[in-house]
Scaffold this motif. Structure first.
Motif, short mmCIF file in Angstrom:
data_model
loop_
_atom_site.label_atom_id
_atom_site.label_comp_id
_atom_site.label_asym_id
_atom_site.label_seq_id
_atom_site.Cartn_x
_atom_site.Cartn_y
_atom_site.Cartn_z
N ASP A 102 0.79 -1.19 -0.11
CA ASP A 102 0.09 0.07 0.05
C ASP A 102 0.80 1.25 -0.16
O ASP A 102 2.07 1.29 0.68
CB ASP A 102 -0.80 0.05 1.24
CG ASP A 102 -1.89 0.75 1.52
OD1 ASP A 102 -2.04 1.65 0.39
OD2 ASP A 102 -2.47 1.02 2.57
N ARG B 183 -10.28 -6.39 9.39
CA ARG B 183 -10.94 -6.31 8.31
C ARG B 183 -10.00 -6.27 7.12
O ARG B 183 -8.82 -5.86 7.27
CB ARG B 183 -12.08 -4.96 8.34
CG ARG B 183 -11.47 -3.88 8.89
CD ARG B 183 -10.57 -2.92 8.31
NE ARG B 183 -9.59 -1.94 8.92
CZ ARG B 183 -8.78 -1.47 8.48
NH1 ARG B 183 -8.46 -1.47 7.06
NH2 ARG B 183 -7.87 -0.62 9.09
N ASP C 218 -5.53 -1.83 -0.41
CA ASP C 218 -4.60 -2.90 -0.70
C ASP C 218 -5.24 -4.10 -1.06
O ASP C 218 -4.77 -5.20 -1.84
CB ASP C 218 -3.80 -3.15 0.63
CG ASP C 218 -3.87 -2.47 1.78
OD1 ASP C 218 -4.82 -1.53 1.71
OD2 ASP C 218 -3.24 -2.71 2.83
N1 GLY Z 1 -4.95 0.72 3.54
C1 GLY Z 1 -4.60 0.53 5.06
C2 GLY Z 1 -5.82 0.37 5.69
O1 GLY Z 1 -6.92 -0.10 5.17
O2 GLY Z 1 -5.79 0.33 6.82
#
Ligand code: GLY
Ligand code: AMP
Length: 445
Positions: free
Chosen positions: A202, A277, A282
């Protein structure tokens, strides 16, 4: 199988697309959803935080599976409300969601389970915080114990800044700084066992080169050609299974996604954080490559019987997601800017538009939030997928649109000759005597 997805963002759009593509799924519903989700699901105006309302919607629709996307309803106990009416839920109970809801709780579980993570201290008050900062040293990592919507973590070489952040929180976790590229690994858990999805990475900062403020995520890619091939298996063994065993021992089995945020340090993978979750964005490239049925996987997990389905499989190739944000993001956001061009991509096979903060008005599709949409593409490799994603981005426009030009251009955290340090430089942190501090820019909340 009839399914109901709870949430409004890009993660939920990607989940709805994945469920709609599963031949075993006959209906996809979403609440409240967004215009993109509305292309693949029937939308219902129900507050995702209202457990009783979500449960009664699920009963009324006669769904077989509810998939809860975001952490806030999970931490608030919405999964419990749905389970109480006898419907299968993919998402942890309120008690198990404490793995994300409280940093101190997750560190306690990690310690009890022997999970490799940063050394840490839970502190209340300035004296305890100061002592922990001195014990664990610079760069200082100070985390608000409570859910803070991405604003709870400060990583800094300034002791004063670290103390100032601690003073704004009731309780903080102060921990040792972990050096190495960050990886997102999603483990689908049924309470006793887990299956790992393909790892992703990410891009957190708003500007190219990892500069500027931290965001929810400006893009992502999967798989990670540079990562050790046995990474997912190693993390299942060293992190996920011991965590599930410990949660069972405590009488609060974890069902849903254990999102393991890892630093790949020179000493091996270390857990930076647990979330309860899927990560957004990502998860988007990961789901684009999933070749086994998503609904069957999530239902088996919700039923406590992952053994009933084969391990998830992935197509070859790679996927890249590039996020478009609205003017002002991440400090603020701009609503009502008219978005043009998304429909051009509807015809594409390898490219899709994932909606996050959009609404349809009489003026057409308009922005409604910070992260507006993402263009997601699959390709033969990361470079190919990346090129297609940026071709897609070029066809979409709205006033004030911002996006990074360097998503997946080079892997975060990999530089020539030293695979475990970051390629990105930080604008906020001076090099330390021990060597360059190289990963602070990836994500500093
Ligand atoms: N992209 C990082 C998160 O969803 O926490
Ligand atoms: P968290 O909310 O725990 O994921 O922390 C947010 C971000 O802060 C992470 O994605 C990392 O970039 C950074 N971070 C958190 N903990 C550490 C740590 N122990 N060492 C280095 N960076 C960290």
């Amino acid at each position: 199988m009839k399914t109901l997805v709870i949430g409004t963002g890009g993660r939920e759009h990607a989940l709805a697309v994945g469920l709609a593509a599963d031949p075993g799924v006959s209906e996809v519903h979403a609440a409240p959803g967004n215009p993109g989700i509305g292309q693949v699901a029937t939308l219902h105006e129900v507050d995702p935080m209202d457990g009783a309302a979500v449960a009664s919607l699920a009963v009324g629709l006669g769904v077989d599976l509810v998939v809860i996307g975001p952490e806030a309803p999970l931490v608030a106990g919405v999964a419990d409300a749905v389970r109480a009416v006898g419907i299968a839920v993919f998402g942890p109970s309120r008690a198990a969601a404490q793995l994300e809801g409280s940093k101190a709780f997750s560190k306690d579980v990690m310690a009890a389970a022997g999970v490799p993570t940063a050394r840490s201290r839970v502190c209340v008050g300035p004296d305890e915080a100061a002592a922990a900062l001195d014990e664990l040293g610079s760069p200082y990592v100070v985390k608000d114990d409570a859910l803070a919507a991405g604003k709870g973590v400060v990583v800094t070489t300034s002791r004063a800044e670290a103390l100032a952040h601690a003073a704004t929180c009731d309780r903080v976790v102060i921990e040792e700084f972990l050096e190495g590229p960050e990886v997102s690994l999603f483990a689908v858990c049924d309470g006793r066992t887990a299956r790992a999805l393909q790892p992703a990475q990410d891009f957190k900062r708003i500007f190219d080169g990892g500069l500027g403020a931290n965001t929810g995520g400006m893009g992502a890619y999967s798989p990670l050609p540079w990562a050790p091939p046995d990474l997912a298996d190693a993390v299942l063994t060293s992190v996920v299974q011991p965590t599930l065993d410990e949660m069972n021992r405590r009488g609060t089995p974890f069902v849903g996604t254990l999102y393991v945020g890892l630093a790949l340090t020179v000493h091996g993978p270390r857990v930076i954080e647990f979330n309860c979750r899927f990560g957004d964005p990502d998860i988007q490239p990961v789901l684009a490559l999933l070749s086994s049925p998503l609904g069957a996987l999530l239902k088996a997990a919700a039923d406590g019987d992952l053994g009933a389905v084969p391990a998830p499989t992935f197509t070859g190739g790679a996927a890249v997601t590039v996020v478009m944000a609205s003017a002002g993001y991440p400090q603020s956001s701009s609503n009502g800017d008219v978005i043009v061009g998304t429909e051009t991509l509807d015809k594409e096979v390898d490219v899709d538009v994932i909606h996050a903060g959009t609404v349809r008005t009489s003026a057409g599709l308009v922005t409604a939030g910070g992260r507006v949409l993402a263009v997601r593409a699959i390709g033969s490799d990361v470079a190919d997928a990346r090129a297609k994603a940026y071709e897609g981005i070029a066809t979409i426009s709205y006033p004030g649109a911002q996006w990074r030009r360097d998503i997946a251009a080079e892997p975060l955290g990999v530089v020539e000759g030293a695979s475990l340090v970051s390629a990105e430089s930080s604008d906020e942190v001076a090099p330390s005597a021990a060597g360059p501090i190289t990963r602070l820019d990836q994500e500093r909340r």
